[in-house]
Motif scaffolding. Structure first.
Motif, mmCIF file in Angstrom:
data_model
loop_
_atom_site.group_PDB
_atom_site.id
_atom_site.type_symbol
_atom_site.label_atom_id
_atom_site.label_comp_id
_atom_site.label_asym_id
_atom_site.label_seq_id
_atom_site.Cartn_x
_atom_site.Cartn_y
_atom_site.Cartn_z
ATOM 1 N N ILE B 188 73.876 48.997 91.759
ATOM 2 C CA ILE B 188 74.857 49.706 90.940
ATOM 3 C C ILE B 188 74.094 50.771 90.157
ATOM 4 O O ILE B 188 73.006 50.509 89.636
ATOM 5 C CB ILE B 188 75.618 48.729 90.003
ATOM 6 N N GLY B 189 74.623 51.986 90.109
ATOM 7 C CA GLY B 189 73.962 53.065 89.372
ATOM 8 C C GLY B 189 74.174 52.911 87.879
ATOM 9 O O GLY B 189 75.083 52.215 87.437
ATOM 10 N N GLU B 190 73.323 53.569 87.074
ATOM 11 C CA GLU B 190 73.429 53.449 85.626
ATOM 12 C C GLU B 190 74.796 53.926 85.122
ATOM 13 O O GLU B 190 75.422 53.269 84.297
ATOM 14 C CB GLU B 190 72.319 54.244 84.922
ATOM 15 N N SER B 191 75.273 55.053 85.655
ATOM 16 C CA SER B 191 76.516 55.593 85.102
ATOM 17 C C SER B 191 77.700 54.683 85.417
ATOM 18 O O SER B 191 78.572 54.489 84.574
ATOM 19 C CB SER B 191 76.759 57.026 85.579
ATOM 20 N N VAL B 194 77.476 51.588 83.150
ATOM 21 C CA VAL B 194 77.865 51.935 81.787
ATOM 22 C C VAL B 194 79.384 52.128 81.703
ATOM 23 O O VAL B 194 80.016 51.762 80.703
ATOM 24 C CB VAL B 194 77.090 53.194 81.331
ATOM 25 N N PRO B 211 71.234 50.123 78.039
ATOM 26 C CA PRO B 211 70.994 50.256 79.479
ATOM 27 C C PRO B 211 69.783 51.139 79.733
ATOM 28 O O PRO B 211 69.498 52.051 78.958
ATOM 29 C CB PRO B 211 72.261 50.952 79.981
ATOM 30 N N TYR B 212 69.077 50.853 80.797
ATOM 31 C CA TYR B 212 67.933 51.688 81.157
ATOM 32 C C TYR B 212 67.802 51.769 82.677
ATOM 33 O O TYR B 212 67.788 50.744 83.357
ATOM 34 C CB TYR B 212 66.640 51.133 80.533
ATOM 35 N N ARG B 221 69.154 45.669 78.113
ATOM 36 C CA ARG B 221 68.486 44.854 77.101
ATOM 37 C C ARG B 221 69.513 44.522 76.026
ATOM 38 O O ARG B 221 70.069 45.417 75.393
ATOM 39 C CB ARG B 221 67.313 45.617 76.493
#
Lengths: 415, 415
Positions: B188-191, B194, B211-212, B221
């Motif tokens: 899954i991508g960060e965007s 989120v 998120p990182y 985290r």
């Protein structure tokens, strides 16, 4: 021109990420003759970033900001800078088109917040992102200049090298020319290299000589400060000749982005030679290193990873009795692996790696003990015993580099 | 308590050294519940350092200075701080005794400027240097507190861990405890992640959610701020459950230093399963990734790198007619590679990779097109078609991660 570098990201302040971008940018700016006076890291906090920009304006001509260009709400660098200089954000057509193509070929869907990544400062010069989505920007203000770059090093580095750096040279030409030449060495440690060149380094002024240690290699950057290219070349040639007289034995190539694997693959191509490998402790790392280079298929058809004793016998047809007699951490095993791989793949060279990566001993041999053999079509096999140090990962990397150097020296008849 | 970290050293601003000290100290301070708001690097320049201290006094309770404690004339940090707080430097008896012992056992002679290294701020608490000569100091001022540490990480780290950290806990006890938990996601991508968690992230206060994005994975985290460990666990468990309800499908493991390869190898070990590989475009990178993990020999006997069409046929006994009919960048080739590797190695799993790493097209397929197959003993082979993006190196890395995830999901029956 005075510059400072600002990295934006709470993850840096939490100690989750090392600020290698500041190091990279500093090295690049030094190349351009731009002096860097400060690095600062600030969190994803608009107020603190704005205060820092106000301070930076009083002390630097060029302010480089890295990070905080992502799609999430805590990515605020672009917005803060736009407010700071008093211009709106506008969508960049080229960045938008690139993003559309990206998501067309992707399994992940695009989300509305991705669009923030292709916004740029009005009247700024957009910097396209070849390896990601968030575009950067050079904004020339009345007194100060700003460069916005994405945080991930895999995006920041190509964007700086391919776009920001040439733009800086064009927009802010300097009269003095700093011309650098990088010499690369394998097989000599930094402290020994520096000792060999102590007199030169002590008396350096123009060109300057900067040694830099990288994993398993050392580079020397010689930089001449002149008014024109011709005198730079003369100065650099003189210094290089003096250096080569002392440590030329270990020199393998030129250039900032060059590497032992590229030089070795180039030599194989030039001489129309091919190579295979049989890897035990390196477990494919040697072949993966070759695989990084586009077009390597011309010289590398494939090879073997024989991690266990059973696969050494099965994949390479090595007599299990030999492995039992001498052990797998032995000259005899390395030689058999290389020679059998050569026969199986029908290449001109075959390199083999067997040893102890660690952390535990194997067959009574301590970690770092590695046998590397080079089988050559129609010539005697070269077998080397090596004692590498540090950790598992460093031992494996040291082995790969030594394997590359064995091939390089064999082609140049320098073994 | 608010802290900031100042590194002093022109070599950092020249890009010769990476500021890993700031990362280390930040991680340690987070552990102590001390928030870090700024990292700054400044050169060996007394005026700029003094200006920076004046600024730091206005915004931080604790100011940690690293570097510039050496014996040479450009090592000025201690002198600048002594002037800044208005106390003289005095010789520290314990540090002096340690230095005398050091030089007695050494061939190098002691020079007079070495004595500067054992000076400390009057009324400060000296920090002895077990791994070097320059002593550090904790100085409690009227409003601000300062810690002086040596620059080399090999000296700074033990001095902080063994002396400064216990001292901070004693001198500045905190009632609040910061407790973190890291969740790791693949696929899954960060965007998108989120977006899925937008409501939670927007309303976060305690615990916080950060998120990182890392190459081909995202971490979250979650950090709770509580008075005791039990309430921290309750808060973190609640947040984790909420997160898992939304994106648990992509969760693969916990921890800051964990990785998809470690989780996959652990699963293989737990289930007493073995794996081999046949790699084309990844050229050994998948196997080398496994090889990074100590003890992987238990589950990985070895495998094949079949970069050319000829080695696909020769090493794996694949019918050349199949390769000619379907091409090497095909589902059929991937399936044959995996199944033949499984048979050759006699393992429970075999994963294969064939595709186009780029930059050029191959067999009319664009770079990023990768077929990855997972052959399973006694079960149907899984074949996937993938479209990865960015550059050659990222495509290869994406393929390796996907191969690991296929194995992980197969073991967990989640394919």
């Amino acid at each position: 021109m005075k510059a400072e570098i600002i990295a934006v990201g709470t993850e840096l302040l939490m100690g989750q990420v090392v600020n290698t971008n500041a190091t990279f940018l500093s090295e690049q700016l030094a190349d351009l003759g731009i002096e860097v006076y400060y690095h600062t890291v600030v969190g994803d906090n608009p107020k603190r970033l704005e205060e820092l920009l106000q301070l930076a304006d009083t002390r630097s001509d060029l302010i480089i900001l890295g990070g905080g260009l992502g799609p999430t709400d805590d990515d605020l660098t672009k917005n803060v800078l736009a407010d700071h200089v008093g211009v709106p954000l506008v969508q960049d057509a080229e960045g938008y088109a690139h993003m559309m193509t990206f998501f067309k070929n992707r399994q992940h869907p695009m989300t509305p917040n991705n669009l923030r990544q292709v916004e740029t400062l009005k009247d700024g010069i957009p910097l396209q992102n070849r390896t990601g989505l968030a575009i950067g920007c050079l904004y020339k203000g009345k007194k100060n200049n700003y460069i916005l770059l994405p945080g991930p090093p895999s995006e920041l580095r190509p964007m700086f090298l391919e776009q920001a750096k040439p733009l800086l040279q064009k927009e802010f030409p300097t009269q003095e020319v700093l011309t650098s030449r990088v010499l690369r060495f394998y097989g000599i440690g930094e402290s020994l290299l520096v000792t060999e060149l102590a007199e030169m380094i002590k008396n350096q002024s123009n060109p300057t000589i900067a040694p830099y240690a990288k994993p398993n290699e050392v580079t020397l950057r010689i930089t001449a400060n002149t008014m024109d290219d011709t005198s730079a070349t003369v100065l650099l040639d003189q210094a290089e000749a003096e250096i080569m007289a002392k440590v030329g034995e270990y020199f393998y190539g030129y250039g900032d982005t060059n590497s032992l694997e590229e030089v070795t693959v180039d030599l194989l191509k030039q001489h129309h030679l091919t190579v295979t490998a049989a890897e035990s402790l390196t477990a494919g790392e040697f072949q993966a290193t070759l695989g990084q280079i586009p077009g390597v298929s011309e010289v590398f058809p494939g090879g073997f990873v024989t991690y266990s004793k059973a696969t050494k016998a099965a994949f390479l047809d090595i007599d299990p009795a030999l492995l039992d007699t001498y052990g797998v951490v032995s000259q005899e095993c390395a030689q058999a692996m290389a020679e059998h791989a050569l026969a199986k793949a029908g290449t001109d060279f075959a390199v083999s790696f067997t040893g102890v990566a660690g952390p535990d001993e194997l067959e009574g041999k301590i970690p770092g003990t590695v046998y590397i053999a080079l089988a050559r079509k129609g010539k005697e096999t070269i077998v080397t015993e090596n004692h590498f140090s540090r950790d598992r990962s460093y031992v494996r990397h040291s082995a790969v580099m030594k394997g590359l150097d064995l091939i390089r020296r064999a082609i140049l008849n320098k073994n």
